[in-house]
Write an enzyme that holds these catalytic residues in place. Sequence first.
Site, PDB file in Angstrom:
ATOM      1  CB  SER A 157     -17.852 -10.354  22.289  1.00  0.00           C
ATOM      2  OG  SER A 157     -17.484  -9.862  21.223  1.00  0.00           O
ATOM      3  CG  ASP A 250     -13.623  -3.708  22.098  1.00  0.00           C
ATOM      4  OD1 ASP A 250     -13.560  -4.085  20.985  1.00  0.00           O
ATOM      5  OD2 ASP A 250     -14.232  -4.169  22.949  1.00  0.00           O
ATOM      6  CG  HIS A 280     -12.974  -7.723  22.394  1.00  0.00           C
ATOM      7  ND1 HIS A 280     -14.367  -6.984  22.298  1.00  0.00           N
ATOM      8  CD2 HIS A 280     -13.459  -8.952  21.914  1.00  0.00           C
ATOM      9  CE1 HIS A 280     -15.174  -7.773  22.184  1.00  0.00           C
ATOM     10  NE2 HIS A 280     -14.474  -9.262  21.835  1.00  0.00           N
TER      11      HIS A 280
END
Length: 320
Positions: A157, A250, A280
């Site tokens: 991320s 996501d 995610h």
Amino acid sequence: MPLHPQTAGFLELLASWTDGAPPDEPPIEEMRRVLAAAFPLVTRELPHVADLTVPGPGGPVPVRLYRPLPEGEGALPAVVYLHGGGWVLGGVDNVDAACREIAAGAGCAVLGVDYRLAPEHPFPAAVEDAWAALASLARDPGRYGARPGAVAVAGDSAGGNLAAALALLARDRGVPLAHQLLVYPVTDTAMDTPSWAEYGRGYGLDAATLARFLELYRGGADPADPRLAPLRAPTLAGAAPATVITAECDILRDEAEAYARRLAAEGVPVELRRFDGVVHSFFLLPEIFDAGAEAMRLAVRRLRAAFEDLDDEAREGGAA
């Protein structure tokens, strides 16, 4: 594809956590507290785990060293791992289990970095701390039981964003990297892809939350700065070979996959793998997602292969 049943169960669990919570913009400190309690505590035992610091431009940077061998036994390839959390949340504790799995599976040392967080420390503080850790590892590999010249970067991320930025900085500053492992990375600041629109609410990572975090982190910085938006770098050619892992459901899917395609178009070896039906954070939650365990196996396989390629190149160079 439809949501995987494990994903549906995970989203129901998330919804139960937020019942009665203030909508939209809870205080950052409250979000940090909730995150600290959210991740599983199941970890793999390793012979050597140590909390250290490296010198950084804002003061000492906390790092955590993981080794699958006891201290002093064998020089290993090494990975600098950057945690996610939108540059605002999280720390090495939240990726402790993942760092242990990478160390054991890839047979390498892992250096997790507790970089400074926004809004207290906006961009480029996180990049500077990440670079400080990588530079320390490259400059003094013996301190970490690492093998000179056998270093990779990785992150998930926002940490994937930092890992991609590090790979470009390493290319430009003459620090060779064996690999970059990017797990659903943030690669742009535009927030305008179809996946942002399709999965912007109700899929774990909400678009409004990440937009808020991005603004807190960016401050007044140029949104096209490649250290902030690697997808906007003038060229990606010459960056380290890459593995890019994405989740179908996501908001970051499209920009991460665009980054992988651009790497390939500019001559960088890259493997892109999308995991269908998941959201995610699946990579960090193998206890919930079978796909998370599968993605970790892919990650360690790719890192191990990258380090083995270095060994092959060294043998060929010696034979010559």
